[in-house]
Motif scaffolding. Structure first.
Motif, mmCIF file in Angstrom:
data_model
loop_
_atom_site.group_PDB
_atom_site.id
_atom_site.type_symbol
_atom_site.label_atom_id
_atom_site.label_comp_id
_atom_site.label_asym_id
_atom_site.label_seq_id
_atom_site.Cartn_x
_atom_site.Cartn_y
_atom_site.Cartn_z
ATOM 1 N N LEU A 229 0.704 -1.038 -0.101
ATOM 2 C CA LEU A 229 0.123 0.142 -0.005
ATOM 3 C C LEU A 229 0.867 1.210 -0.051
ATOM 4 C CD1 LEU A 229 -2.811 -1.023 2.488
ATOM 5 C CD2 LEU A 229 -2.880 -0.893 0.013
ATOM 6 N N GLN A 230 1.908 1.300 0.750
ATOM 7 C CA GLN A 230 2.741 2.464 1.115
ATOM 8 C C GLN A 230 3.375 2.690 -0.522
ATOM 9 O OE1 GLN A 230 6.320 2.649 0.719
ATOM 10 N NE2 GLN A 230 6.764 4.705 1.455
ATOM 11 N N SER A 231 3.890 1.584 -1.056
ATOM 12 C CA SER A 231 4.365 1.870 -2.157
ATOM 13 C C SER A 231 3.582 2.342 -3.490
ATOM 14 C CB SER A 231 4.997 0.582 -2.984
ATOM 15 O OG SER A 231 5.756 0.547 -4.234
ATOM 16 N N PHE A 232 2.295 1.974 -3.407
ATOM 17 C CA PHE A 232 1.214 2.545 -4.245
ATOM 18 C C PHE A 232 0.786 3.945 -3.890
ATOM 19 C CE2 PHE A 232 -3.347 3.521 -4.826
ATOM 20 C CZ PHE A 232 -3.244 3.391 -6.306
ATOM 21 N N ILE A 233 1.003 4.233 -2.681
ATOM 22 C CA ILE A 233 0.604 5.694 -2.373
ATOM 23 C C ILE A 233 1.471 6.567 -2.702
ATOM 24 C CG2 ILE A 233 0.101 7.243 -0.477
ATOM 25 C CD1 ILE A 233 -0.987 4.874 0.984
ATOM 26 N N TRP A 234 2.784 6.373 -2.363
ATOM 27 C CA TRP A 234 4.085 7.202 -2.829
ATOM 28 C C TRP A 234 5.396 6.674 -2.890
ATOM 29 C CZ3 TRP A 234 1.588 10.353 2.052
ATOM 30 C CH2 TRP A 234 2.318 9.719 3.150
ATOM 31 N N GLY A 235 5.359 5.708 -2.177
ATOM 32 C CA GLY A 235 6.681 5.086 -1.876
ATOM 33 C C GLY A 235 7.604 4.661 -3.120
ATOM 34 N N PHE A 236 6.984 4.157 -4.174
ATOM 35 C CA PHE A 236 7.818 4.005 -5.393
ATOM 36 C C PHE A 236 8.339 5.195 -6.052
ATOM 37 C CE2 PHE A 236 7.793 3.603 -10.165
ATOM 38 C CZ PHE A 236 8.748 2.546 -10.077
#
Length: 587
Positions: A77-84
């Motif tokens: 979820l974090q990667s989808f929101i802004w992590g990547f």
């Protein structure tokens, strides 16, 4: 059905990276399986179980497995929101990316800049890297962290630690990459970041309660170690175990505990077979972890897999060999740990070095990581209670790999760093300096930010990371999750004193209106038979019940021992503590 090929995207490269992503994913439960090396209570009276199971009960065997797989969900979820986007946006500054890819916007099937892999596939591959890394620091704080705050910690840590260091290392505009730092698959973002974050967690949370109560090191017969005084000053009110009696399952009785009782505890795997299984999954996945980082299905990916396997093999053999010189035993856990150390050290250099250099890296990693591991466990475990040696294996192994990359990297292997001439072997003596600069910056950032995150969370109501002292006594599996890794059942239905010995936290009704003959197995294998005293009452037996306060006689579910010198039966009043009583007397 029709298919089209996007210009600039290599279908074979896409397929290889997708397969490698799955291999990295399988490392996450593998990490959890390899992490079931938490300590087993090895009490002075050698407790044994009245059950059909033969292995020791570990009270925290399930919770770390759970946190590992939850890390996958949270980081996804974090990667989808802004992590990547923060880690890999190609238009960011030297320190951190922007929100170009936030919410996976602009992540289509166009190739990620500088690669032949589509951005969507590349984003999934990197998400698996982040999810695996975020679970690693909890190995340093095993047996003493709460689940819900841990999930928030994973989200915040991935944003403030992993995303920054990954950007420095791999993003086109990251300062370390532009400087000339070489990191093939995560020496700084994965290994150094997790190792030094684990060190910060272990120092901040303080040692497990068995380490705090011990009056002397396990190897010593001397007086109380002065390092305990250092611990008392280091611990803030937030990281000292809370002694208030507010256990999730209700009041837990006090148990008389002596320092000698804890001084004989050892850090042993409660299931060595799980260590083998976890190591096998990690080793299997590491081939995709490093091989997939080539981002092409080419000869360089093949060379990387060969180097990875050699480093792990040599690291395991060296560690086991050193164990043999010390103990004259061929330690299976030693081999597994050494293999992980070798795999860690080859991570930053897998695609930059020749296979013979990978073997040298495995030798150095197996030797140095073992020295640090045993040094910490033997002399400093009361200050740095790194439960699963995350710092010694991942932190130190990552540093070794980074430095040796600067020594053994060769230009004929490197193809993705324009103008690179390798390391010392190619006459580029500045490369080790670049490697050291990036390593020191990453280690300092990871340690400092992790400590700040812990400090901040502990001052927000409800987000305290460390469990209460009573919860730690009872065990995190049953108190945090209401479940157990192992389900023990009575050997016979008519064993009335032990009926209802299940993982159900609701206390079952157990009749004590008749005598029952029960067999106890001691560690030596001898059988001692005893008869539970009939009291004509119907009583309640539940986990953690204090027999004395409950006013009942006979045995209850828990640990038992059979001292050879007497006919008494040892009865535990709570998990982890044992005492001996006379079954013929009222207790």
């Amino acid at each position: 059905m029709s298919s089209t090929t996007t210009p600039g995207v290599d279908p074979a490269a896409n397929a290889w990276v997708m397969a490698s992503s799955a291999l990295v994913l399988i490392m996450i439960p593998g990490l959890g399986m390899n992490s079931v090396t938490s300590y087993v209570e090895n009490l002075a009276n050698r407790a044994v179980f009245v059950s059909v199971a033969s292995s020791h009960l570990n009270r925290n065997a399930l919770v770390l497995l759970h946190v590992c797989i939850l890390s996958l969900a949270v980081v996804s979820l974090q990667s989808f929101i802004w992590g990547f986007s923060l880690s890999f946006s190609p238009t960011g500054g030297p320190m951190i990316g922007n929100f170009e890819y936030a919410g996976f916007t602009n992540v289509e099937n166009a190739p990620y800049p500088g690669t032949a892999v589509s951005t969507d596939v590349f984003s999934f591959f990197q998400t698996m890297f982040a999810a695996l890394t975020a679970a690693l620091p909890f190995g340093s704080a095993a047996d003493r962290t709460r689940v819900l705050p841990s999930l928030l910690f994973v989200f915040v840590w991935t944003t403030l630690v992993y995303d920054f260091i990954a950007y420095w290392t791999w993003a086109p505009n990251g300062w370390a990459k532009k400087m000339g730092y070489l990191d093939f698959a995560g020496g700084c973002p994965v290994e150094v970041a997790s190792g030094f974050s684990g060190l910060a967690l272990a120092l901040y949370l303080g040692p497990r309660r068995n380490r705090q109560r011990s009056s002397k090191p396990l190897h010593s017969s001397g007086s109380k170690s002065t390092i305990l005084n250092v611990i008392s000053h280091l611990q803030t009110p937030a990281n000292k175990p809370d002694t208030t009696n507010d256990h999730e399952l209700g009041p837990v009785p006090e148990v008389e505990e002596s320092a000698d009782q804890f001084s004989v505890e050892e850090d042993k795997p409660h299931n060595t077979g799980y260590v083998f299984l976890g190591t096998s999954l990690l080793w299997f996945g590491w081939l995709g972890f490093n091989g997939g980082s080539a981002l092409l299905a080419d000869k360089r990916a093949g060379m990387t897999i060969i180097a990875t396997n050699l480093a792990g093999s040599v690291g395991g053999l060296v560690w086991m060999g050193l164990d043999w010189f010390s103990t004259r035993k061929y330690s299976s856990v030693g081999f597994c740990t050494g293999a992980i150390a070798g795999l860690v050290a080859i991570t930053p250099s897998g695609g930059f070095v020749a296979p013979w250099a990978a073997m040298v890296i495995g030798v150095v990693a197996g030797t140095v990581c073992r020295f640090v591991c045993y040094r910490v466990k033997t002399y400093h475990s009361y200050l740095i209670d790194d439960s699963l040696d995350v710092f010694a294996v991942h932190g130190v192994g990552g540093v070794i790999g980074n430095i040796l990359t600067g020594v053994f990297a060769q230009g004929w292997v490197i193809v993705d760093v324009p103008g690179s001439v390798g390391g010392w072997l190619d006459g580029n003596f500045k490369q080790v300096g670049y490697q050291l600069a990036a390593t020191l910056a990453s280690a300092s950032w990871a340690f400092t930010i992790t400590y700040i995150i812990c400090f901040t969370m502990d001052r927000i109501p409800g987000l305290r990371l460390r469990v209460k002292d009573k919860t730690e006594k009872m065990g995190l599996d049953i108190t945090q999750m209401g479940e157990m890794a192992y389900h023990f059942v009575p050997a016979a239905a008519n064993m009335s004193p032990f009926a209802g010995f299940t993982d159900d936290t609701t206390a079952p009704r157990v009749p004590h209106n008749g005598a029952s003959s029960v067999s106890f197995s001691t560690e030596s294998g001898t059988q001692v038979e005893s008869t539970a005293r009939a009291n004509g009452k119907t009583t309640t037996v539940g986990f953690g019940d204090d027999i004395k306060d409950a006013g009942r006689s006979g045995a209850t579910a828990g640990f038992f021992d059979s001292p050879q010198a007497s006919g008494r039966i040892g009865v535990s009043s709570e998990w982890g503590g044992a005492r001996t009583i006379d079954p013929a007397s009222e207790v």
